[in-house]
Design an enzyme around this catalytic site. Structure first.
Site: not given
Length: 535
Positions: A16, A189
């Site tokens: 991420d 997301e």
């Protein structure tokens, strides 16, 4: 000679990536989940060479994870810079296996320097994970977040919301508005917002974090939308190349260099196959990410006010580097002899280092760990661990320990999760003899992988763990010269993101020093050194 970026730029469990440039410096924040300290912070000046400069969440007042399960904790940080300040958003996810509802409290912390100190967290909602902040030209700030659950639908991902954030008051203001419901890829997301020229660009992750992961881009001339989707969406994904060297590509963001070049950071995985003749979790026969999800960079360019990846949708390992001066960093030492007052490259589970269970001063030159709960616990575990960052590596330590019962144990662990690990332990048998044994837990099934090796009254043993892509092999020595294998070669694929039926497997494999004493007496073990070498 053309200089290249070699992917992944952040090897081992570093997913991420959220990238930002401040002047001539580039920073990336990565997720840490249940590992402490929270949020790794990386620094580069050339996009080629990176170093770990610290962590944002170093105190339990910032991050309380006691009792959290595997792959709960800190999800997808978003790092930005505005007003001379670093801003960092994150979620501390509780109960991720809760189906329609999760507990996903989200926060923002700030610092004047990337190395901290970072502030106490300010709450910014509980809608879902992956929050981010956008700083507009007019001084206003906006929080973006994905929505999770609460509706009777097969896709719990409810789109992306946005809400104004009052930085002076430290609170959200106004009502949240859904600005993007996602595409047919689903699982929308990781929202982050970028402003370039006349457009706001909303960049999201879609497709889930397995083989169908992807980067979606949409744009609008107005911050509240409506947003139109990129005509060739997704702009980055590994889904079209099942055996891509960098699989699972997604969760990206863009950064512009000081010379006007553009790059996209993204997560990826380097999968390995099952060992020949061995089938584990057949649904993942296209590979296992034993190192976890890693971070990479791809070069980007703009066409018709849309970003594109320069080499196409599928990520590549070698990427043209920017026109910047090279800036290498000193290499981290392979061996820690525990002389310094702090540990290097070390993580702990769920809580910070504390003198109540760890000491570098009680016996100078040794790491002393005081036994607490066993590996399966979600609470107090006396473990220090280092990420595996290569598919072939050797870890070695020297242990001094005086167990009297089978309930006291210390040793060297290959660890992915509390129900995904192997452990070479020194303990005592029922006769009080000191013994060595390899044990483990794979998907909640306890295993004993070797017979007891009786070492008499010896209180010192050298331990070695070799990772050879698909296999772990333990060995031991009583003098540091003559080594003996103990137990069979152990399959590495169960210790991976794909290594179990639980879909919430988001971390990576670690080599760990560990001590347990379930009698409650906190018998200690002393480790003389910890060595990690890649091959």
């Amino acid at each position: 000679m053309t200089t290249t970026i070699q992917n992944p730029i952040l090897k081992g469990f570093n997913p991420d990536p959220s990238i930002v440039r401040v002047g001539d410096d580039y920073y990336i924040a990565t997720s840490t989940f249940e590992w402490f300290p929270g949020i790794q912070l990386h620094h580069s000046r050339d996009l080629i060479n990176w170093r770990l400069v610290g962590h944002a969440l170093t105190r339990t007042s910032q991050l309380n994870m006691m009792g959290m399960d595997n792959s709960e904790g800190v999800y997808a940080p978003a790092l930005t810079y505005s007003d001379g300040t670093f801003w960092l958003c994150f979620s501390n996810v509780h109960s991720c296996r809760g189906g329609n509802w999760m507990a996903t409290p989200s926060y923002v912390v700030t610092a004047d320097s990337i190395e901290g100190p970072w502030s106490e967290p300010v709450p910014i909602g509980n809608y879902g994970f992956d929050p981010s902040l956008f700083h507009d030209d007019d001084g206003k700030k906006y929080m973006l977040n994905m929505i999770w659950g609460g509706r009777a639908k097969t896709n719990f991902f409810g789109g992306i919301i946005m809400q104004e954030f009052d930085a002076d008051e430290g609170k959200l203001v106004g009502a949240p508005k859904t600005v993007f419901e996602g595409t047919e890829l689903g699982c929308t997301e990781g929202p982050q917002l970028l402003k370039k020229d006349d457009y706001y660009y909303l960049i999201t992750a879609e497709g889930g974090t397995e083989r169908n992961h992807a980067v979606t881009v949409c744009r609008s001339k107005h911050i509240w939308g409506p947003y139109e989707v990129h005509p060739e969406n997704p702009i980055l994904t590994s889904r079209f190349q099942e055996h891509a060297e960098l699989s699972r590509a997604g969760h990206g963001f863009l950064v512009e260099t000081q010379t006007g070049e553009w790059y996209m950071s993204h997560l990826c995985g380097r999968r390995i196959p099952n060992p020949e003749g061995y089938q584990f979790m057949p649904k993942y026969d296209n590979g296992f990410s034993i190192l976890g999800r890693e971070s990479a960079l791809q070069k980007a360019h703009w066409q018709d006010d849309w970003p594109y990846i320069a080499t196409g949708k599928t990520p590549v390992v070698e990427v043209e580097a920017p026109n910047l001066p090279l800036h290498p960093w000193p290499e981290s030492p392979a061996r820690d002899e525990f002389i310094d007052p702090t540990l290097s490259l070390i993580s702990t589970l769920r809580e910070p280092v504390s003198e109540k269970w760890l000491s570098l001063s009680e016996r100078p030159g040794f790491l002393r760990l005081k036994g607490r709960h066993y590996l399966y616990s979600r609470y107090e575990q006396s473990m220090v661990a280092r990420r595996f960052q290569a598919h072939n590596a050797t870890v070695e330590t020297k242990l001094e320990f005086k167990p009297n019962t089978p309930y006291e144990m210390a040793g060297l662990c290959a660890y992915y999760a509390r129900n995904g690990h192997y452990f070479l332990k020194m303990t005592a048998n029922d006769l009080g003899e000191r013994v060595l044994q390899v044990v483990g837990n794979i998907n909640d099934v306890y295993g004993e992988y070797s017979n007891d090796v009786v070492i008499g009254d010896a209180d010192t043993v050298y331990m070695r763990l070799e990772l050879k892509t698909q296999w772990y092999q333990y060995s031991y020595s009583l003098d540091g010269v003559d080594w003996y294998e103990i137990g069979p070669a152990l399959n590495s694929t169960p210790l991976s993101d794909e290594g179990g039926p639980d879909i919430f497997r988001f971390t990576g494999s670690f080599a760990a020093l560990f001590v347990a004493d379930i009698t409650g007496q906190k018998r200690h073990a002393d480790f003389d050194y910890f060595e990690y070498l890649e091959h």
